[in-house]
Design an enzyme around this catalytic site. Structure first.
Site, PDB file in Angstrom:
ATOM      1  N   CYS B  95       0.845  -1.194   0.000  1.00 49.56           N
ATOM      2  CA  CYS B  95       0.000   0.000   0.000  1.00 49.56           C
ATOM      3  C   CYS B  95       0.881   1.245   0.000  1.00 49.56           C
ATOM      4  O   CYS B  95       2.090   1.167   0.164  1.00 49.56           O
ATOM      5  CB  CYS B  95      -0.873   0.015   1.250  1.00 49.56           C
ATOM      6  SG  CYS B  95       0.134  -0.094   2.731  1.00 49.56           S
ATOM      7  N   CYS B  98       3.144   1.909   2.977  1.00 49.05           N
ATOM      8  CA  CYS B  98       4.431   1.204   3.017  1.00 49.05           C
ATOM      9  C   CYS B  98       5.486   2.105   2.386  1.00 49.05           C
ATOM     10  O   CYS B  98       6.610   2.235   2.860  1.00 49.05           O
ATOM     11  CB  CYS B  98       4.401  -0.080   2.204  1.00 49.05           C
ATOM     12  SG  CYS B  98       3.050  -1.172   2.588  1.00 49.05           S
ATOM     13  N   CYS B 163      45.505 -17.500  -3.418  1.00 51.25           N
ATOM     14  CA  CYS B 163      45.691 -17.246  -1.998  1.00 51.25           C
ATOM     15  C   CYS B 163      44.541 -16.419  -1.464  1.00 51.25           C
ATOM     16  O   CYS B 163      43.729 -15.895  -2.213  1.00 51.25           O
ATOM     17  CB  CYS B 163      46.997 -16.516  -1.767  1.00 51.25           C
ATOM     18  SG  CYS B 163      47.095 -15.024  -2.745  1.00 51.25           S
ATOM     19  N   CYS B 166      43.970 -12.944  -2.825  1.00 52.53           N
ATOM     20  CA  CYS B 166      43.267 -12.804  -4.097  1.00 52.53           C
ATOM     21  C   CYS B 166      41.778 -12.604  -3.820  1.00 52.53           C
ATOM     22  O   CYS B 166      41.099 -11.811  -4.447  1.00 52.53           O
ATOM     23  CB  CYS B 166      43.404 -14.065  -4.948  1.00 52.53           C
ATOM     24  SG  CYS B 166      45.071 -14.628  -5.167  1.00 52.53           S
ATOM     25  N   ASP B 580     -10.456 -34.748   2.090  1.00 53.71           N
ATOM     26  CA  ASP B 580     -11.153 -33.557   2.525  1.00 53.71           C
ATOM     27  C   ASP B 580     -12.203 -33.286   1.449  1.00 53.71           C
ATOM     28  O   ASP B 580     -11.962 -33.567   0.277  1.00 53.71           O
ATOM     29  CB  ASP B 580     -10.145 -32.409   2.620  1.00 53.71           C
ATOM     30  CG  ASP B 580     -10.830 -31.106   2.919  1.00 53.71           C
ATOM     31  OD1 ASP B 580     -11.612 -31.074   3.878  1.00 53.71           O
ATOM     32  OD2 ASP B 580     -10.583 -30.137   2.185  1.00 53.71           O
ATOM     33  N   ASP B 779      -5.936 -29.819   0.745  1.00 55.24           N
ATOM     34  CA  ASP B 779      -5.082 -28.752   0.225  1.00 55.24           C
ATOM     35  C   ASP B 779      -3.981 -28.479   1.236  1.00 55.24           C
ATOM     36  O   ASP B 779      -4.119 -28.774   2.420  1.00 55.24           O
ATOM     37  CB  ASP B 779      -5.888 -27.501  -0.164  1.00 55.24           C
ATOM     38  CG  ASP B 779      -6.332 -26.689   1.020  1.00 55.24           C
ATOM     39  OD1 ASP B 779      -5.448 -26.267   1.787  1.00 55.24           O
ATOM     40  OD2 ASP B 779      -7.547 -26.472   1.182  1.00 55.24           O
ATOM     41  N   ASP B 783      -5.318 -27.795   5.466  1.00 54.04           N
ATOM     42  CA  ASP B 783      -5.271 -29.149   6.008  1.00 54.04           C
ATOM     43  C   ASP B 783      -3.869 -29.557   6.459  1.00 54.04           C
ATOM     44  O   ASP B 783      -3.641 -30.727   6.759  1.00 54.04           O
ATOM     45  CB  ASP B 783      -5.766 -30.145   4.956  1.00 54.04           C
ATOM     46  CG  ASP B 783      -7.188 -29.836   4.514  1.00 54.04           C
ATOM     47  OD1 ASP B 783      -7.947 -29.345   5.359  1.00 54.04           O
ATOM     48  OD2 ASP B 783      -7.517 -30.085   3.348  1.00 54.04           O
TER      49      ASP B 783
END
Lengths: 124, 893
Positions: B95, B98, B163, B166, B580, B779, B783
């Site tokens: 929004c 924000c 090394c 580097c 379900d 789902d 669940d």
């Protein structure tokens, strides 16, 4: 008769030696080195086994294990950390990093894909 | 020890990579890069070397604020500071407030002159003084406010780092760049991980910066190429193996024929000569068979023993014995033995085992085909619209929020939601559904699917590691890597196997030597070799993983994602499956199922008035009416004087006719006589439908029934599951009457109704306490607890929602057929694993004693080591081939 005795005794000795060497001989422990105090790091060479194969790390600090696979043999093409649910392919002649956060003390075995090559991560 | 004057590292003079002579002094370097730098300007480093102490201090300062260092010291003193502008893409703003939160946060930072956050474009524009502040601070500020900056991250392989210094050089150079927010270089993996803002810098610029520090950037290998590299190496090895096998085969056959002059009298006599046989056997033993020695030694050093150990020791024993017989025949004769050679044994064993390895390598390559296919699906480029311009960019640089253009025939690069245009999309590669899906504005598209007919634009919602495809690949990779618990025993055995086999072989030798018939030494040797060679831990180890790999890959191809070997194994033991109701068995959205007319009203009329009146409501039942009205195009009107009567219905005025919608009580309250409709309403309710009374202008006009209808293939899937021997149960929060009506239609016998959502877990537990192995299908969100409680949780997904934590099996397409596929696949896979394990165990437990000669005293049966090696070679091939049969399983989705 003497030959039989020699063969029997050396056979028994050989069996004892084989089993001692593969199962009971002490393995060298290697401690992980600290990098900038934030992470523990170890380089492990993979060729017919893990070198070093017993690694000691500190609890609670992230560990980075750099596996360098120095062979093409199929046996070592995968690394498995069963306790951490990690299974990763190790491409040949390359370094593969595995990062683990050891939260609990204990000994954690790591193996090749088939469970024949073995190493141990000791968390203290 | 000398010190590298460039990087300051300590270098051993003898091991130094390079050195330079300057003014009579030798300087040593850790890397060529350091030498090159030194040679360009030696004075700089010699001088720096002399006042090292100061340099260290400087470096630390540099680390703290990279941006300061960019400007020359002279400029720093001028009052008018240089200003810079940066655009940061912001993710997660919902929004306008924000935007102001972020803007406030950014404005407060010292060195920021102006910050402006635009909610519409999701961008923060910051005007700042680079001397006082680093853009990395902006990012941390945005993150602290709870939002994310749209950065991209990439791993870049670098060559030439030797090394730790580097590493620092590269990190510093990268962090100094505009638009880079994080850079870490890992020396071990030779890779830099860079986080950057794609609008500020590009991959090309990052590469350039690294190369300017003197290191080489390798091409970034996408996953696919990594796989390719692996494949190239394998192909090369395979060719080498093949070449050696054929040379070995020719030599081996010559030795084989030459070793048995009685069987093959037509062989030229020189081949029967021991020295010729030795000459032929030696390259087979030490050149073709070298890999066994190499492998065995490597394992031995690590106190491991494997296949190579067995083969190397076994063949060496035969070879060395034969060699002794060739060189010192008198030694054998004096002991009363006829000198015999077994070069054919050692050579043929090696050749046959190579053949086994060749076949196994080929078969194993095929087990991972499914994942390779998935990885190959990843698109490479995307065409995005940025600042009004269309541009082609690598898919890694696509950001959440980017608008992506897709033309007909193109691959959709990432996941997103269509904002303009429409088309049909072939999603078969992800969902397994072969019919193309129609897509229009507001619909979800999945990355890696193929756009068929039209062009469209979509807003990217998931990129990189979050896309559905990336998650699927990860899930499948994890699953393929996992083991089924059934493998545990085989693994335990594999760990002890080889040393025990060696012990048995030694014991065999001793027993035959002591108690065997004459010539005892020969029998002892051959049986020792046979035991070593026939043992095959490989077959044990390959039994489960190859089957799990093929099985889970097959599932993924059909839109069934299985979490791992464990889920796969439990799924085949299931005896109860709980569905379900809402959204799983049914579509989850109410639909108008019946319209019953009264008082000579027409169906269309009733629907028009009822749906128009509902236009003001947000009730799901109302939505069903409006949807139906839209479909039949009855001509919706805007209602007037809309009023919701809580718990009973609504009233409104449509085209100056008063409309009353609701239950029987509402009608009674308004004195509307609905007796003529009561019986019909009761019948509808019996069928699990919700009847709505419609009254127009104070007179009853009819009934509209609304219900959550079954998905198309629910009935078929339930039937199939019952046929597989599973008890099917429906779990729902609905009242008993509705629930029973739905279950009757779906063919489900047992219903658990009026269950509160939080009690679903409890119901699953209750079923489990009856001793049942329960799968729950639901789902993944509502669940989740029940899915986690069940022995196997099966989540019905839709489109891009792939990663479902609580579930063991995820069905990408929301179809119940997937449940049947998953269970069928699990049964087949476990069957194959059992066959494999049986074969592997049986083979070893029978083969080893026979090779040791236990049958000899009773039946005079001994196993020739050559047959032992053939049996061993084919045991692992047969296991892998058996797993590959799973690829041909037909799953109808």
């Amino acid at each position: 008769m003497a030959a039989k005795l020699i063969v029997t005794v050396s056979g028994i000795l050989l069996i004892v030696l084989v089993n001692w060497y593969f199962f009971f001989s002490k393995r060298k422990k290697t401690e992980a080195s600290f990098k900038e105090g934030r992470i523990q790091e170890v380089r492990i060479n993979v060729k017919g086994g893990y070198d070093p194969d017993v690694i000691v790390v500190k609890k609670g600090i992230p560990v980075r294990l750099n596996f360098y696979r120095d062979e093409t043999a199929d046996c070592s093409d995968t690394i498995v950390f069963g306790d951490f649910n990690i299974r990763k392919p190790l491409p040949a002649f390359r370094t593969t990093s595995i990062e683990i956060l050891p939260e609990k003390e204990g000994e954690y075995e790591f193996t090749c894909g088939m469970g024949m090559l073995k190493g141990k991560l000791i968390v203290r | 020890m000398a010190q590298d004057p460039v990087c300051g590292m300590e270098v051993n003079e003898k091991e130094a990579v390079a050195y330079s002579l300057y003014k009579g002094k030798k300087y040593y370097f850790c890397a060529q890069v350091c030498k090159r730098k030194f040679d360009e300007n030696p004075e700089k480093y010699i001088k720096a070397d002399s006042d090292k102490g100061e340099k260290v201090g400087e470096e630390e300062e540099e680390k703290e604020s990279n941006s300061i260092e960019e400007d020359s010291p002279g400029l720093e003193k001028t009052a008018e500071a240089k200003k810079e502008r940066i655009d940061l893409p912001i993710v997660g703003m919902s929004c306008a407030s924000c935007a102001s939160t972020i803007q406030k946060g950014l404005s407060k930072i010292r060195g920021v002159d102006k910050a402006n956050v635009n909610f519409a474009t999701s961008k923060a524009t910051v005007l700042y003084q680079p001397k006082l502040v680093n853009p990395a601070d902006f990012i941390s500020t945005v993150r602290k406010s709870g939002y994310e900056v749209g950065t991209a991250s990439i791993e870049i392989p670098i060559q030439g780092m030797q090394c730790a210094s580097c590493v620092q050089n590269i990190e510093k150079a990268l962090l100094r760049m505009r638009g880079i927010t994080k850079a870490t270089v890992n020396l071990a993996t030779e890779k830099a991980r860079v986080e950057y803002i794609p609008s500020e810098t590009s991959l090309a610029e990052i590469k350039k910066a690294i190369e300017q520090t003197g290191y080489k950037v390798l091409d970034i290998p996408p996953e696919e190429e990594l796989e390719d590299m692996e494949r190239i190496v394998r192909v090369k090895e395979y060719k080498k193996l093949k070449r050696r096998f054929f040379i070995g085969l020719i030599l081996g056959l010559m030795i084989f024929l030459g070793s048995s002059p009685r069987l093959f009298p037509w062989i030229p006599p020189f081949l029967n000569n021991f020295f010729v046989l030795w000459l032929l056997a030696t390259p087979v033993q030490f050149w073709i068979g070298w890999q066994f020695y190499k492998g065995a030694w490597g394992a031995f050093k690590h106190r491991n023993a494997d296949m190579n150990t067995l083969i190397a020791v076994g063949t060496s024993a035969a070879y060395l014995y034969s060699l002794a017989a060739t060189l010192f025949p008198s030694l054998f004769e004096s002991g009363g033995l006829r000198p015999e050679v077994y070069f054919d044994t050692s050579a043929m064993i090696i050749v046959l085992i190579l053949l086994g390895r060749l076949l196994e390598a080929r078969a194993k390559g095929q087990t991972s085909e499914a994942i390779k296919k998935l990885i190959g699906l990843q698109p490479k480029t995307a065409r995005v619209k940025r600042d009004g311009m269309e541009m082609d960019i690598p898919v890694e640089e696509v950001l959440v929020g980017d608008v992506v253009l897709v033309r007909p025939g193109e691959k959709i690069p990432v996941d997103g939601i269509i904002v303009a245009g429409k088309s049909s999309v072939d999603e078969s590669m992800i969902t397994g559904e072969s019919m193309p899906a129609k897509k229009e504005t507001g619909d979800e598209v999945i990355g890696a699917t193929i756009n068929k007919t039209g062009s469209f634009e979509f807003r990217a919602t998931r990129v990189g590691k979050d896309t559905a495809l990336a998650q699927i690949i990860k899930l499948v990779q994890d699953a393929q890597g996992s083991k089924a618990p059934i493998q545990r025993l085989a693994d335990v055995i594999a760990g002890y196997f080889v040393p025990i086999v060696i012990s048995i072989a030694i014991a065999t030798f001793v027993v035959w030597f002591n108690f065997g018939p004459s010539p005892a030494l020969t029998f002892a040797l051959l049986n020792f070799v046979a035991v070593m060679i026939i043992a095959c831990p490989c077959a044990l180890g390959l039994a489960t993983p190859t089957a799990v790999m093929v099985g889970t890959g097959k599932g993924a191809e059909n839109g069934v994602l299985i979490k791992g070997g464990e889920s796969l194994e439990t799924a085949h033991k299931l005896d109860t499956i709980v569905f379900d109701k809402t959204g799983t068995l049914t579509k989850g959205e109410p639909e108008v199922t019946d319209i019953i007319t009264f008082n000579s009203y027409k169906e269309d009329e009733i629907l028009k008035f009822a749906a128009s009146a509902e236009k003001g409501s947000e009730h799901p039942l109302g939505e069903a009416l409006i949807k139906k009205a839209d479909e039949t195009q009855v001509g919706l009107q805007d209602p007037k004087n809309f009023k919701a009567i809580e718990g009973h219905g609504i009233e409104a005025e449509v085209e100056k006719v008063s409309v009353l919608l609701g239950n029987a009580k509402l009608m009674r309250d308004r004195n509307i006589e609905v007796k003529g409709l009561m019986e019909k309403a009761e019948n509808l309710a019996q069928e699990g439908k919700t009847p709505i009374y419609v009254a127009l202008a104070g007179q009853p006009a009819g009934l509209i029934a609304v219900a959550d209808t079954l998905k198309e293939n629910s009935i078929r899937s339930v039937k199939k599951l019952k046929k597989l021997g599973l008890e099917v149960i429906m779990l729902t929060g609905d009242n008993r009457r509705t629930a029973e009506a739905v279950s009757r239609k779906a063919g489900i016998d047992r219903v658990i109704s009026e269950v509160l959502p939080e009690d679903k877990v409890h119901e699953i537990k209750k079923l489990q306490s009856e001793g049942k192995k329960v799968a729950m299908v639901g789902d993944g969100i509502n669940d989740a607890p029940a899915l986690a409680q069940a022995d196997v949780g099966i989540a019905i997904g839709s489109g891009t929602d792939v990663a479902m934590e609580a579930s063991d099996i995820t069905l990408i397409k929301g179809e119940l057929q997937g449940v049947v596929s998953a269970i069928e696949l699990s049964k087949r896979t476990i069957k194959v694993i059992k066959q494999n394990l049986f074969w592997a165990f049986f083979y070893n437990t029978i083969g080893i004693p026979i090779a040791a000669g236990v049958l000899y005293p009773f039946f005079g049966i001994l196993l020739n080591p050559i047959f032992a090696s053939a049996a061993m070679a084919f045991s692992s091939v047969s296991v892998v081939s058996n797993s590959l049969r799973l690829r041909r399983v037909k799953l109808k989705v």
